[in-house]
Design a protein around this motif. Sequence first.
Motif, PDB file in Angstrom:
ATOM      1  N   TRP A 192      -5.264  13.690   3.045  1.00  0.00           N
ATOM      2  CA  TRP A 192      -4.208  14.041   3.994  1.00  0.00           C
ATOM      3  C   TRP A 192      -4.488  13.401   5.345  1.00  0.00           C
ATOM      4  O   TRP A 192      -3.595  12.799   5.945  1.00  0.00           O
ATOM      5  N   ARG A 193      -5.738  13.519   5.829  1.00  0.00           N
ATOM      6  CA  ARG A 193      -6.092  12.936   7.136  1.00  0.00           C
ATOM      7  C   ARG A 193      -5.915  11.408   7.118  1.00  0.00           C
ATOM      8  O   ARG A 193      -5.381  10.831   8.065  1.00  0.00           O
ATOM      9  N   THR A 194      -6.349  10.780   6.049  1.00  0.00           N
ATOM     10  CA  THR A 194      -6.225   9.327   5.939  1.00  0.00           C
ATOM     11  C   THR A 194      -4.757   8.915   5.939  1.00  0.00           C
ATOM     12  O   THR A 194      -4.358   7.974   6.647  1.00  0.00           O
ATOM     13  N   ALA A 254       0.837  -1.205   0.000  1.00  0.00           N
ATOM     14  CA  ALA A 254       0.000   0.000   0.000  1.00  0.00           C
ATOM     15  C   ALA A 254       0.872   1.254   0.000  1.00  0.00           C
ATOM     16  O   ALA A 254       0.598   2.211  -0.735  1.00  0.00           O
ATOM     17  N   ALA A 255       1.936   1.245   0.799  1.00  0.00           N
ATOM     18  CA  ALA A 255       2.833   2.409   0.829  1.00  0.00           C
ATOM     19  C   ALA A 255       3.489   2.607  -0.537  1.00  0.00           C
ATOM     20  O   ALA A 255       3.608   3.735  -1.018  1.00  0.00           O
ATOM     21  N   GLY A 256       3.876   1.514  -1.173  1.00  0.00           N
ATOM     22  CA  GLY A 256       4.468   1.610  -2.507  1.00  0.00           C
ATOM     23  C   GLY A 256       3.479   2.157  -3.523  1.00  0.00           C
ATOM     24  O   GLY A 256       3.833   2.971  -4.383  1.00  0.00           O
ATOM     25  N   ALA A 257       2.226   1.725  -3.429  1.00  0.00           N
ATOM     26  CA  ALA A 257       1.199   2.202  -4.363  1.00  0.00           C
ATOM     27  C   ALA A 257       0.952   3.693  -4.178  1.00  0.00           C
ATOM     28  O   ALA A 257       0.831   4.444  -5.151  1.00  0.00           O
ATOM     29  N   VAL A 258       0.899   4.146  -2.919  1.00  0.00           N
ATOM     30  CA  VAL A 258       0.688   5.572  -2.660  1.00  0.00           C
ATOM     31  C   VAL A 258       1.880   6.378  -3.170  1.00  0.00           C
ATOM     32  O   VAL A 258       1.705   7.429  -3.804  1.00  0.00           O
ATOM     33  N   ALA A 269      -0.034   6.801   8.689  1.00  0.00           N
ATOM     34  CA  ALA A 269       1.383   6.981   9.033  1.00  0.00           C
ATOM     35  C   ALA A 269       1.586   6.915  10.545  1.00  0.00           C
ATOM     36  O   ALA A 269       2.551   6.303  11.021  1.00  0.00           O
ATOM     37  N   ASP A 270       0.665   7.507  11.309  1.00  0.00           N
ATOM     38  CA  ASP A 270       0.772   7.451  12.770  1.00  0.00           C
ATOM     39  C   ASP A 270       0.639   6.017  13.276  1.00  0.00           C
ATOM     40  O   ASP A 270       1.390   5.588  14.153  1.00  0.00           O
ATOM     41  N   GLN A 271      -0.322   5.265  12.723  1.00  0.00           N
ATOM     42  CA  GLN A 271      -0.507   3.875  13.136  1.00  0.00           C
ATOM     43  C   GLN A 271       0.710   3.027  12.780  1.00  0.00           C
ATOM     44  O   GLN A 271       1.174   2.208  13.583  1.00  0.00           O
TER      45      GLN A 271
END
Length: 126
Positions: free
Chosen positions: A100-102, A77-81, A107-109
């Motif tokens: 941005w909120r999502t 998912a991080a790679g896709a974003v 990122a916090d989790q």
Amino acid sequence: MTTPAEIADRRARVRQLAQGGASNRAIAAKLGVSKDTVARDLAHTPDPVAPPVVSQRERLAQRVAHAERAVRQASAAAGAVAYVRPAAVFTDDATAERWWRTLREAADQLGAAADAFAAHYPAATE
């Protein structure tokens, strides 16, 4: 040596193929294991009526397999974003704020998960 996570994944695949009607021989050939291994894996198939009896070792193997999948999915998912670069996409302000909120919450989790991992496995995170 086969890890508990690999065994749990194989057993799930054996059950899936058996439910699809594949013979033990066909399952063994597809997965590269013996027919005896397939039979043993099917013997571990829980009875749908009785509550499953799962050993502590099997529960650990399941948790390891779930954690492995979750980490792989988070990485994908991080790679896709990163690939689509949402910050470079023209959109309305409401959508931009929602994205941005999502992303910030995710990122916090993930940051908290990484910190907890480092606390449990300091040698692996040096």
